[in-house]
Structure formats: C-alpha cells, structure tokens
Scaffold this motif. Structure first.
Motif, short mmCIF file in Angstrom:
data_model
loop_
_atom_site.label_atom_id
_atom_site.label_comp_id
_atom_site.label_asym_id
_atom_site.label_seq_id
_atom_site.Cartn_x
_atom_site.Cartn_y
_atom_site.Cartn_z
N LYS A 130 0.85 -1.18 0.00
CA LYS A 130 0.00 0.00 0.00
C LYS A 130 0.89 1.24 0.00
O LYS A 130 1.90 1.27 0.70
N PRO A 131 0.55 2.27 -0.78
CA PRO A 131 1.37 3.47 -0.78
C PRO A 131 1.31 4.18 0.57
O PRO A 131 0.30 4.12 1.27
N LYS A 132 2.39 4.83 0.93
CA LYS A 132 2.48 5.52 2.21
C LYS A 132 1.56 6.73 2.23
O LYS A 132 1.29 7.35 1.22
N SER A 133 1.12 7.09 3.43
CA SER A 133 0.30 8.29 3.59
C SER A 133 0.54 8.84 4.98
O SER A 133 1.16 8.21 5.83
N GLY A 134 0.03 10.04 5.22
CA GLY A 134 0.12 10.64 6.55
C GLY A 134 1.41 11.39 6.77
O GLY A 134 1.94 12.04 5.89
N SER A 135 1.95 11.28 8.00
CA SER A 135 3.13 12.06 8.38
C SER A 135 4.40 11.59 7.68
O SER A 135 5.36 12.36 7.57
N TYR A 169 -0.38 10.30 -6.98
CA TYR A 169 -1.53 10.11 -6.10
C TYR A 169 -2.10 11.49 -5.79
O TYR A 169 -1.36 12.40 -5.40
N VAL A 170 -3.41 11.64 -5.94
CA VAL A 170 -4.06 12.94 -5.76
C VAL A 170 -3.87 13.43 -4.33
O VAL A 170 -3.68 14.63 -4.10
N GLU A 171 -3.85 12.53 -3.35
CA GLU A 171 -3.70 12.94 -1.96
C GLU A 171 -2.31 13.49 -1.65
O GLU A 171 -2.13 14.16 -0.63
N ARG A 172 -1.32 13.22 -2.51
CA ARG A 172 0.04 13.74 -2.28
C ARG A 172 0.29 15.07 -2.97
O ARG A 172 1.41 15.59 -2.88
N ILE A 224 -5.09 3.35 -8.28
CA ILE A 224 -3.90 2.53 -8.05
C ILE A 224 -3.88 2.15 -6.58
O ILE A 224 -3.87 3.04 -5.72
N HIS A 225 -3.90 0.86 -6.29
CA HIS A 225 -3.97 0.33 -4.92
C HIS A 225 -5.16 0.91 -4.17
O HIS A 225 -5.09 1.18 -2.98
N GLY A 226 -6.26 1.15 -4.88
CA GLY A 226 -7.47 1.65 -4.25
C GLY A 226 -7.46 3.13 -3.94
O GLY A 226 -8.32 3.62 -3.21
N ARG A 227 -6.51 3.86 -4.49
CA ARG A 227 -6.43 5.31 -4.25
C ARG A 227 -6.48 6.05 -5.57
O ARG A 227 -5.89 5.61 -6.56
N PRO A 228 -7.17 7.20 -5.61
CA PRO A 228 -7.24 7.96 -6.86
C PRO A 228 -5.87 8.51 -7.24
O PRO A 228 -5.12 9.01 -6.40
N ALA A 229 -5.55 8.40 -8.53
CA ALA A 229 -4.24 8.84 -9.01
C ALA A 229 -4.37 9.41 -10.42
O ALA A 229 -5.39 9.23 -11.08
#
Length: 148
Positions: A52-57, A93-96, A130-135
């Motif tokens: 899973k791609p990293k997220s958060g801090s 990844y859109v969240e990044r 990608i891996h369940g995350r919007p990209a």
C-alpha cells in the motif's frame, strides 16, 4: 469403493495434536493409486498482496517537486515524491498533491477522465485507481518535473 478407500487414506493421514485434526500428508492421485506427499514438500499458494502506498506524516518528509506543462511551462501542481527527481514521474496520487497552483483538482470535471493544462489545453494525464487510491497517470513527454 475407490472414494471410500480414498477417504480412509485421508483420515489415516491426519494426525491429532492439541485436540485438532492437522494433516501431515496430502493424498495425490498417481495413475489409479493414491500416493501420500508430506506437507513439508507442498507449497501453499497465497493470494498476492500488493504494498500500500504511504500516507500521513511519512509523506510530509518526502521531497516536493513541481510538475509543469511541457508546452507552455505553466506550473500545474507541487507533488510530494519519495525520491525527489531521481526517477521519472509516472503516476501521481491525488492525496500527495501539496499545492494545486492552477486549481486543477478543485475545478476538475467529475465526468471527464482526462487531465488538461488550463492555459494551453494539452492533455497531460488520465484518472486511474492505483492500490485503491485515486491517481493521475501522466502521459510521457507532456509534463516536466523540477525540484521546487
């Protein structure tokens, strides 16, 4: 008759430990006879699990790169990339996306799967999961990545 014989061999192959039935051998068919194979020689197939791609801090420590349109040099967004500019940017990844310079994400049409530069209308990417995350899958040669 053959089925009952096979069931007897399977039941004989089970050993009891801690009040649970645990097989120590697996029956296989070889011609018309059964052959017992020890479990130590049998590999168990497990489902493939992707990382899973990293997220958060953790992502906050990544280097920030700016993604520019190759045609008009407009800064599209700033992105948190793990290894900086050492490798090519294939997907985002859109969240990044740390800074949306021209409001791409905010003004994105929900029905369209294409990403376009707002100033020159060049298509630089498409939506994907990608891996369940919007990209955003970037089109090769349409964007330029620079360090800050």
């Amino acid at each position: 008759m053959k089925i009952s014989l096979a069931l007897m061999q399977v039941s004989n192959a089970l050993c009891f430990s801690h009040n649970k039935m645990v097989p120590n051998k697996i029956p296989t068919i070889l011609g018309s006879a059964f052959r017992m194979i020890p479990l130590s020689r049998v590999s168990i197939i497990k489902p493939l699990q992707m990382g899973k791609p990293k997220s958060g801090s953790i992502v906050d420590s990544y280097q920030t790169v700016s993604v520019n349109c190759m045609k008009c040099r407009t800064r599209l967004f700033r992105y948190k990339k793990k290894n900086g500019t050492k490798s090519n940017l294939i997907k985002c990844y859109v969240e990044r996306i740390s800074e949306d310079c021209v409001d791409l994400v905010k003004n994105k049409d929900k029905n369209s799967t294409e990403w376009h530069c707002p100033s020159c209308e060049t298509r630089f990417g498409k939506d994907s999961m990608i891996h369940g995350r919007p990209a955003i899958k970037l089109v090769g040669g349409k964007t330029q990545m620079k360090k800050k």
